[in-house]
Design a protein around this motif. Structure first.
Motif, short mmCIF file in Angstrom:
data_model
loop_
_atom_site.label_atom_id
_atom_site.label_comp_id
_atom_site.label_asym_id
_atom_site.label_seq_id
_atom_site.Cartn_x
_atom_site.Cartn_y
_atom_site.Cartn_z
N THR A 338 0.94 -1.37 0.30
CA THR A 338 0.18 0.03 -0.03
C THR A 338 0.77 1.37 -0.29
O THR A 338 0.63 2.27 -1.32
CB THR A 338 -1.01 0.05 0.89
N TRP A 339 1.53 1.15 0.95
CA TRP A 339 2.53 2.59 0.95
C TRP A 339 3.82 2.34 2.01
O TRP A 339 3.75 1.39 2.91
CB TRP A 339 2.04 4.19 1.23
N ASP A 340 4.66 2.93 1.68
CA ASP A 340 6.43 2.59 2.67
C ASP A 340 5.75 4.17 3.68
O ASP A 340 6.42 3.53 5.12
CB ASP A 340 7.47 3.21 1.70
N LEU A 341 5.17 5.08 3.38
CA LEU A 341 5.32 6.12 5.03
C LEU A 341 4.08 7.16 4.90
O LEU A 341 4.24 7.13 3.78
CB LEU A 341 6.09 7.33 4.23
N ALA A 342 3.11 7.32 5.50
CA ALA A 342 2.09 7.49 5.29
C ALA A 342 0.93 8.99 6.76
O ALA A 342 2.75 8.29 7.74
CB ALA A 342 0.88 5.96 4.85
N ALA A 343 0.94 9.36 6.26
CA ALA A 343 0.72 10.08 7.81
C ALA A 343 -0.95 10.96 7.28
O ALA A 343 -1.04 11.27 6.63
CB ALA A 343 1.72 11.22 7.89
N ILE A 344 -1.54 10.60 8.54
CA ILE A 344 -2.48 11.14 8.41
C ILE A 344 -3.40 11.77 9.67
O ILE A 344 -2.67 11.62 11.37
CB ILE A 344 -3.67 9.99 8.77
N GLY A 345 -3.49 13.15 9.92
CA GLY A 345 -4.13 14.14 10.72
C GLY A 345 -4.93 13.09 11.67
O GLY A 345 -4.07 13.25 12.72
N ALA A 346 -6.44 12.88 11.18
CA ALA A 346 -7.22 12.38 12.03
C ALA A 346 -7.88 11.80 10.71
O ALA A 346 -8.11 12.18 10.13
CB ALA A 346 -8.23 13.24 12.73
N ARG A 347 -8.18 10.46 11.90
CA ARG A 347 -9.02 9.77 10.54
C ARG A 347 -10.16 8.78 11.22
O ARG A 347 -10.20 8.45 12.70
CB ARG A 347 -8.01 7.88 10.46
N THR A 348 -11.36 9.00 11.14
CA THR A 348 -12.37 8.88 11.34
C THR A 348 -13.42 7.36 10.47
O THR A 348 -12.91 7.03 9.83
CB THR A 348 -13.80 9.97 12.05
N LEU A 349 -14.09 7.26 11.88
CA LEU A 349 -14.83 6.23 10.71
C LEU A 349 -15.43 6.93 9.67
O LEU A 349 -16.45 7.50 10.81
CB LEU A 349 -15.42 4.50 11.70
N PRO A 350 -16.37 6.38 8.53
CA PRO A 350 -17.14 6.65 7.47
C PRO A 350 -18.56 7.24 8.65
O PRO A 350 -18.91 7.82 8.32
CB PRO A 350 -17.17 5.89 6.24
N SER A 351 -18.38 5.69 9.46
CA SER A 351 -20.40 6.69 10.10
C SER A 351 -20.38 7.20 11.64
O SER A 351 -21.03 7.21 11.86
CB SER A 351 -20.20 4.56 10.57
N ALA A 352 -18.74 7.28 11.40
CA ALA A 352 -19.31 7.73 13.00
C ALA A 352 -18.31 9.77 12.89
O ALA A 352 -18.74 9.89 11.55
CB ALA A 352 -16.72 7.98 13.65
N ALA A 383 -2.10 13.12 4.32
CA ALA A 383 -3.48 13.36 4.80
C ALA A 383 -4.23 14.50 5.55
O ALA A 383 -3.20 13.30 6.82
CB ALA A 383 -4.81 12.84 4.55
N ASP A 384 -4.03 14.85 5.64
CA ASP A 384 -4.74 15.65 6.55
C ASP A 384 -5.98 15.61 8.24
O ASP A 384 -6.11 15.38 8.77
CB ASP A 384 -4.82 17.93 6.34
N SER A 385 -6.47 15.41 7.29
CA SER A 385 -8.29 14.47 7.54
C SER A 385 -9.09 12.95 6.64
O SER A 385 -8.11 13.61 5.44
CB SER A 385 -8.95 15.43 8.02
N LEU A 386 -9.16 12.30 7.49
CA LEU A 386 -10.01 11.50 6.64
C LEU A 386 -11.01 10.71 7.44
O LEU A 386 -11.18 10.66 8.99
CB LEU A 386 -9.41 10.02 6.35
N PRO A 387 -12.44 10.15 6.89
CA PRO A 387 -12.17 10.46 5.14
C PRO A 387 -12.71 12.05 4.84
O PRO A 387 -13.24 12.13 3.27
CB PRO A 387 -13.55 9.95 5.61
N VAL A 388 -12.53 13.09 5.83
CA VAL A 388 -13.22 14.64 5.36
C VAL A 388 -12.08 15.08 5.75
O VAL A 388 -11.86 14.94 6.85
CB VAL A 388 -14.78 14.46 6.01
N ALA A 389 -11.77 16.43 5.12
CA ALA A 389 -10.90 17.36 5.34
C ALA A 389 -11.96 17.85 6.58
O ALA A 389 -12.76 18.15 6.46
CB ALA A 389 -10.71 18.77 4.76
N GLY A 390 -11.04 19.54 7.74
CA GLY A 390 -11.64 20.38 8.15
C GLY A 390 -11.46 19.50 9.53
O GLY A 390 -9.96 18.90 10.44
N TYR A 391 -11.77 20.64 10.71
CA TYR A 391 -11.56 20.02 12.01
C TYR A 391 -10.17 20.58 12.54
O TYR A 391 -9.56 20.02 14.03
CB TYR A 391 -12.38 19.12 12.96
N GLY A 392 -9.38 21.01 12.03
CA GLY A 392 -8.11 22.04 12.76
C GLY A 392 -6.79 20.89 12.34
O GLY A 392 -5.86 21.28 13.52
N ASN A 393 -6.74 20.12 12.37
CA ASN A 393 -6.05 18.67 11.80
C ASN A 393 -5.14 19.08 10.82
O ASN A 393 -5.63 19.53 9.29
CB ASN A 393 -6.92 17.11 11.55
#
Length: 399
Positions: A338-352, A383-393
């Protein structure tokens, strides 16, 4: 997401006292498992080193006369006690937990959660484990852990060196677990160990962090020259439903290969209704390798995966104001799934609800020539946020 040029960012790292004592510990020579149980369960042996002769030490819940052993047959070190096998040969002394039943590994006592359990337990004063193999605690959460430290109000100093750990759910746990460990500190030196083929359940080579309501707790780990392979996750560094807690890791010359993911870092992780807020992870790696992690896993795939907050709960949870600072110096990442190096500020389940994760930040500073070019150029994802951007992450990459 911001990607900037060079930075003067420097990871703040506290200089800690070296593990060990000024005086030479008394040595007790052990030649069989009955002698091991007798010595390790005697409070008078606090401060001693138990030297194990070559052989296999089969742990059991009862002695040869059928009398239940103390602590369910687990090996729990006295304050300032160490175990050492045969110097230069980590295979000569084997501590096997294959005969210990699930009842030997309780996670509650009198209705109070005590957290993960293991066949060899450390965490009282200065404890060390050197030059031996611990294996096959198949009903435990790890072969080795630091779970004794809530019994002592002082800092726990752990040293595990030249050890092989295999055949459990995890090779080793280094955790502050539960409210009872709030404000406590673990200092750990993990040197030249093999964590491999721990394949039961969640399946991790080594896990470290603050867990399940720990508040204001600290885990500081120095890892050098270790190998981790054959698990879903080679190394997990995490604040799991902890509050205002910190993990510091300085990692040099370690290799993570043949796992589902080499290393996963999560500044805050929630899986239920409780939150993970205000935590920090500082991770500094020099010459680590994350190569060929393509194994099966139910979790993240890749070489090095960094998350400010990961909300894995569909019903609530979440985490805000978590920070992960990563410095990479000459690290090699290649041929991972998938990837060698990944960074995500905040990740949330799509249902959350994504608003449960706010102001979570990852900063990655890449130094040295470990990234390479052409075939050696790692596959990266930010990515700053997944699945949607925002909230200062945010994710910030400095190179």
């Amino acid at each position: 997401m911001k990607k900037t040029g060079s930075s003067n960012y420097t990871l703040l790292w506290l200089i800690v006292l070296a593990l060990g004592h000024s005086a030479v510990a008394q040595m007790i020579q052990i030649s069989n498992v009955e002698e091991l149980y007798s010595a390790v369960n005697d409070p008078a042996n606090a401060g001693t080193t138990l030297g194990l002769s070559p052989g296999t030490y089969m742990l059991s819940a009862s002695d040869p006369n059928g009398v239940p052993r103390p602590k369910g047959g687990r090996i729990e070190l006295q304050p300032d006690m160490s175990l050492i096998g045969v110097e230069g040969d980590r295979t000569a002394v084997v501590i096997s937990a294959s005969d210990l039943p699930a009842s030997s590994f309780p996670t509650t006592v009198n209705g109070v959660a005590t957290g993960p359990n293991a066949s060899v337990r450390m965490g009282l004063g200065h404890n060390a484990l050197e030059w031996l193999t611990v294996r096959d605690a198949r009903f435990a959460q790890a072969n080795i852990d630091s779970g004794l430290q809530p019994l002592d109000p002082g800092t726990a100093f752990i040293r595990v060196s030249h050890v092989a750990s295999t055949g459990s759910t995890r090779g080793m746990n280094i955790l502050n677990f539960g409210p009872q460990s709030s404000g406590q500190t673990i200092e750990a030196d993990i040197i030249d160990n093999y964590f491999f083929e721990n394949v039961f359940g969640i399946s991790e080579g080594i896990r470290m962090g603050n867990f399940q309501g720990a508040t204001g707790s600290t885990v500081s780990v120095r890892m050098s020259g270790n190998l981790s392979w054959g698990q879903e996750t080679g190394r997990l560094i995490v604040n799991n439903t902890a509050i205002e807690s910190t993990v510091n890791v300085v990692s040099s010359g370690n290799r993570f290969y043949g796992n589902g993911a080499g290393t996963i870092i999560a500044g805050g992780l929630t899986q239920g209704t409780k939150r993970a807020d205000g935590n920090t992870i500082n991770f500094e790696a020099h010459g680590d390798q994350f190569i060929g992690n393509t194994g099966a896993t139910a979790f993240d795939h890749g070489g090095l995966v960094v998350l400010g907050t990961d909300n894995a709960s569909p019903t609530g949870g979440g985490g805000s104001n978590n920070t992960v600072n990563v410095q990479l110096w000459g690290c090699r990442m290649l041929d991972n799934d998938t990837w060698d190096l990944a960074a995500i500020g905040a990740r949330t389940l799509p249902s959350a609800n994504p608003s449960l994760n706010q102001n979570d930040h990852v900063t990655i500073e890449i130094n040295g020539n470990g990234r390479g070019r052409g075939r050696w150029q790692p596959v990266e994802f930010f990515a700053d946020s997944l699945p949607v951007a925002g909230y200062g992450n945010s994710v910030t990459v400095l190179e």
